[in-house]
Design a protein around this motif. Structure first.
Motif, short mmCIF file in Angstrom:
data_model
loop_
_atom_site.label_atom_id
_atom_site.label_comp_id
_atom_site.label_asym_id
_atom_site.label_seq_id
_atom_site.Cartn_x
_atom_site.Cartn_y
_atom_site.Cartn_z
N GLN A 107 0.81 -1.22 0.00
CA GLN A 107 0.00 0.00 0.00
C GLN A 107 0.84 1.27 0.00
O GLN A 107 0.31 2.38 0.06
N ALA A 108 2.15 1.13 -0.05
CA ALA A 108 3.05 2.30 -0.06
C ALA A 108 3.18 2.83 -1.49
O ALA A 108 4.03 2.38 -2.27
N GLU A 109 2.33 3.78 -1.85
CA GLU A 109 2.31 4.30 -3.21
C GLU A 109 3.68 4.83 -3.65
O GLU A 109 4.11 4.64 -4.78
N VAL A 110 4.36 5.52 -2.73
CA VAL A 110 5.63 6.14 -3.09
C VAL A 110 6.66 5.11 -3.53
O VAL A 110 7.48 5.37 -4.42
N LEU A 111 6.61 3.91 -2.95
CA LEU A 111 7.57 2.87 -3.33
C LEU A 111 7.25 2.31 -4.71
O LEU A 111 8.16 2.05 -5.51
N TRP A 112 5.97 2.10 -4.99
CA TRP A 112 5.58 1.66 -6.34
C TRP A 112 6.01 2.69 -7.38
O TRP A 112 6.55 2.35 -8.44
N ARG A 129 5.61 -0.27 -16.94
CA ARG A 129 4.18 -0.55 -17.07
C ARG A 129 3.78 -1.76 -16.22
O ARG A 129 2.71 -1.77 -15.59
N GLU A 130 4.62 -2.76 -16.20
CA GLU A 130 4.33 -3.97 -15.41
C GLU A 130 4.28 -3.64 -13.91
O GLU A 130 3.39 -4.12 -13.20
N VAL A 131 5.21 -2.81 -13.46
CA VAL A 131 5.20 -2.39 -12.05
C VAL A 131 3.91 -1.65 -11.73
O VAL A 131 3.25 -1.90 -10.71
N LEU A 132 3.52 -0.73 -12.61
CA LEU A 132 2.30 0.05 -12.35
C LEU A 132 1.05 -0.83 -12.42
O LEU A 132 0.08 -0.59 -11.68
N ALA A 133 1.06 -1.84 -13.27
CA ALA A 133 -0.08 -2.76 -13.33
C ALA A 133 -0.24 -3.49 -11.99
O ALA A 133 -1.36 -3.67 -11.49
N LYS A 134 0.88 -3.92 -11.42
CA LYS A 134 0.82 -4.56 -10.10
C LYS A 134 0.40 -3.55 -9.02
O LYS A 134 -0.32 -3.90 -8.08
N ALA A 135 0.84 -2.32 -9.19
CA ALA A 135 0.45 -1.28 -8.24
C ALA A 135 -1.05 -1.05 -8.26
O ALA A 135 -1.68 -0.82 -7.21
N PHE A 136 -1.65 -1.11 -9.47
CA PHE A 136 -3.11 -0.97 -9.58
C PHE A 136 -3.82 -2.05 -8.78
O PHE A 136 -4.82 -1.79 -8.10
N ASP A 137 -3.32 -3.28 -8.89
CA ASP A 137 -3.96 -4.40 -8.19
C ASP A 137 -3.95 -4.16 -6.67
O ASP A 137 -4.92 -4.50 -5.98
N ALA A 138 -2.85 -3.60 -6.18
CA ALA A 138 -2.73 -3.38 -4.73
C ALA A 138 -3.41 -2.10 -4.29
O ALA A 138 -3.83 -1.99 -3.13
N ASN A 139 -3.53 -1.12 -5.20
CA ASN A 139 -4.09 0.19 -4.83
C ASN A 139 -5.03 0.67 -5.94
O ASN A 139 -4.72 1.64 -6.65
N SER A 142 -5.85 4.49 -6.14
CA SER A 142 -4.76 5.44 -5.95
C SER A 142 -4.68 6.44 -7.11
O SER A 142 -4.37 6.08 -8.25
N GLU A 143 -4.92 7.67 -6.79
CA GLU A 143 -4.83 8.74 -7.78
C GLU A 143 -3.42 8.86 -8.35
O GLU A 143 -3.22 8.98 -9.56
N GLN A 144 -2.42 8.81 -7.46
CA GLN A 144 -1.04 8.97 -7.90
C GLN A 144 -0.60 7.89 -8.88
O GLN A 144 0.10 8.17 -9.86
N ILE A 145 -1.02 6.67 -8.63
CA ILE A 145 -0.60 5.57 -9.51
C ILE A 145 -1.29 5.68 -10.86
O ILE A 145 -0.66 5.48 -11.91
N TRP A 146 -2.56 6.00 -10.87
CA TRP A 146 -3.26 6.19 -12.14
C TRP A 146 -2.57 7.28 -12.97
O TRP A 146 -2.31 7.12 -14.16
N LEU A 147 -2.27 8.41 -12.32
CA LEU A 147 -1.69 9.53 -13.06
C LEU A 147 -0.26 9.23 -13.51
O LEU A 147 0.18 9.71 -14.57
N THR A 171 -13.60 6.53 -13.46
CA THR A 171 -14.61 5.60 -12.92
C THR A 171 -14.16 4.98 -11.60
O THR A 171 -14.92 4.93 -10.63
N VAL A 172 -12.90 4.54 -11.56
CA VAL A 172 -12.42 3.79 -10.40
C VAL A 172 -12.01 4.71 -9.25
O VAL A 172 -12.44 4.53 -8.11
N ALA A 173 -11.15 5.69 -9.55
CA ALA A 173 -10.65 6.58 -8.49
C ALA A 173 -11.55 7.80 -8.32
O ALA A 173 -11.86 8.21 -7.20
N ASN A 174 -11.94 8.41 -9.46
CA ASN A 174 -12.92 9.51 -9.46
C ASN A 174 -12.54 10.63 -8.48
O ASN A 174 -13.32 10.99 -7.61
N THR A 175 -11.34 11.18 -8.66
CA THR A 175 -10.93 12.31 -7.82
C THR A 175 -10.94 13.59 -8.65
O THR A 175 -10.89 13.56 -9.88
#
Length: 409
Positions: A107-112, A129-139, A142-147, A171-175
């Motif tokens: 859940q540590a967005e900064v590390l992802w 891209r692969e790292v961010l895809a895994k980050a999506f699964d965990a968070n 997360s606005e930061q990860i999407w952006l 749709t998912v984060a909606n911030t």
């Protein structure tokens, strides 16, 4: 029997002699000696800093490794370990640390984000891209990860993919920030109508988000729809009366439409709602300057300094309003009144620049940077000075130092 400090000194000695395995073994056996349980993390962090200060990278790495075995869920420790590898390790050791970090702290967005960025910097776009895809699964929200994913695809020319990501993110984060970035994305691609649709969609959900009102006014201005932009800014300041940038944009629109009286009136109204705001006073001064009314600009500046008597911004402006022979004495007074405000210091550097005292200017730019290292305007002005009056090496040095400050880089 050696004390804990003596054992750490022995570990450092072993590192110096090239016996890293022995160093690591000593740390593993002794670093927890005589340390209270509640003090372990802070003590070990201090030990790491002490080792790094002596240039003992292997000792610091061994202490961090032990600490992470004890506290595998401490994201701050993983960040320290990643920073150590980034500074002193290899791309492979950094990647290994970050892979472990996101595994233990999903859940540590900064590390992802750090992991994805390092992949990207190394040229491994697919890996990022692969790292961010895994980050999506965990968070997933997360606005930061999407952006970050949108930025990655945008800067690599995958505009359709970036657009699809933004659609999913809404749709998912909606911030509010995702809606804003969606509008900015479309505007940057020259799709003004789509940008306006994003803005309207965002405002329905976040009617008090000032940046969406700003974007709407700017987009309509781009389309030469001045009445529409005026209405957008009017709605914006009504919904967000404390947003100073909104008031300033609204005033500038009136100036652009040759309505200086209306521009002044808007700024006066803004100052009633936001008293003692130096930016509103500075804008009022500039309105008069742009209109060629120097004496009126001086009068407005004097009123602004009465209301904001310690404003570095206004005192910086006041220095230029004085004749050249007295600017340095006025600058000394401004420093006292503002308690060495970085913007005043930067203005003094510019005064020396104008006088041809380039070494003095360089010294004062350095002082301004020290006073406020996160001020991008100071860095930009210094860089401009070195570009025009310094050497390429001096200019590049400013760029290099500025890059070490995250807020500026």
């Amino acid at each position: 029997m050696l004390t804990r400090d003596q054992w750490l000194a022995e570990a450092e000695k072993c590192e110096t002699e090239g016996s890293l395995r022995t160093c690591e073994a000593i740390i593993k056996a002794t670093v927890a000696m005589d340390v209270e349980e509640e003090d372990r993390e802070s003590t070990w962090v201090d030990d790491v800093e002490a080792a790094l200060a002596k240039g003992k990278i292997g000792t610091a790495r061994a202490i961090l490794s032990y600490a992470l075995r004890v506290f595998p869920d401490k994201r701050a420790l993983w960040r320290r370990a990643a920073d150590l590898e980034k500074a002193h390790g290899t791309p492979e050791t950094l990647d290994a640390i970050l892979s472990q970090a996101v595994n233990y702290c999903p859940q540590a967005e900064v590390l992802w984000l750090m992991h994805a960025k390092e992949k990207w910097i190394a040229g491994d776009v697919d890996g990022a891209r692969e790292v961010l895809a895994k980050a999506f699964d965990a968070n997933p929200e997360s606005e930061q990860i999407w952006l970050a994913a949108v930025k990655l695809d945008t800067e690599n020319g995958e505009l359709d993919v970036a657009r699809q990501l933004l659609e999913r993110a809404r749709t998912v984060a909606n911030t509010e920030r995702i809606w804003m970035k969606s509008a900015v994305f479309e505007r940057q691609q020259g799709r003004l109508q789509e940008a306006l649709e994003m803005i309207e969609g965002g405002l329905k959900r976040f009617p008090k988000f000032a940046k969406l009102h700003m974007l709407k006014g700017q987009a309509l201005t781009d389309a030469d729809d001045i009445p529409g932009a005026r209405a957008a800014y009017a709605a914006g300041v009504k919904a967000c009366p404390k947003s100073v940038p909104l008031w300033i944009l609204s005033s500038r629109l009136e100036e652009r439409d040759n309505r200086a009286i209306k521009a002044r009136a808007l700024l006066e109204k803004a100052r009633l709602v936001n008293p003692k705001d130096e930016n509103l006073w500075a804008e009022a001064v500039e309105v008069e300057e742009r209109a060629g009314a120097t004496s009126q600009a001086n009068a407005v500046l004097a009123r602004g300094l009465q209301e904001c008597p310690t404003s570095g911004l206004l005192y910086s402006m006041s220095i230029w309003f004085h004749p050249k022979p007295v600017r340095k004495s006025r600058a000394v007074d401004a420093l006292k009144k503002t308690q060495d405000d970085a913007r005043v210091i930067c203005t003094i550097a510019c005064v020396f620049w104008e006088d041809g005292s380039y070494e003095k200017a360089r010294t004062w730019f350095g002082r301004a940077k020290t006073a406020d290292p996160d001020n991008g305007d100071i860095w930009a002005t210094w860089w401009k000075f070195e570009d025009r009056k310094g050497t390429r090496e001096q200019r590049d040095k400013v760029t290099e130092i500025a890059a070490s400050w995250p807020e500026v880089a």
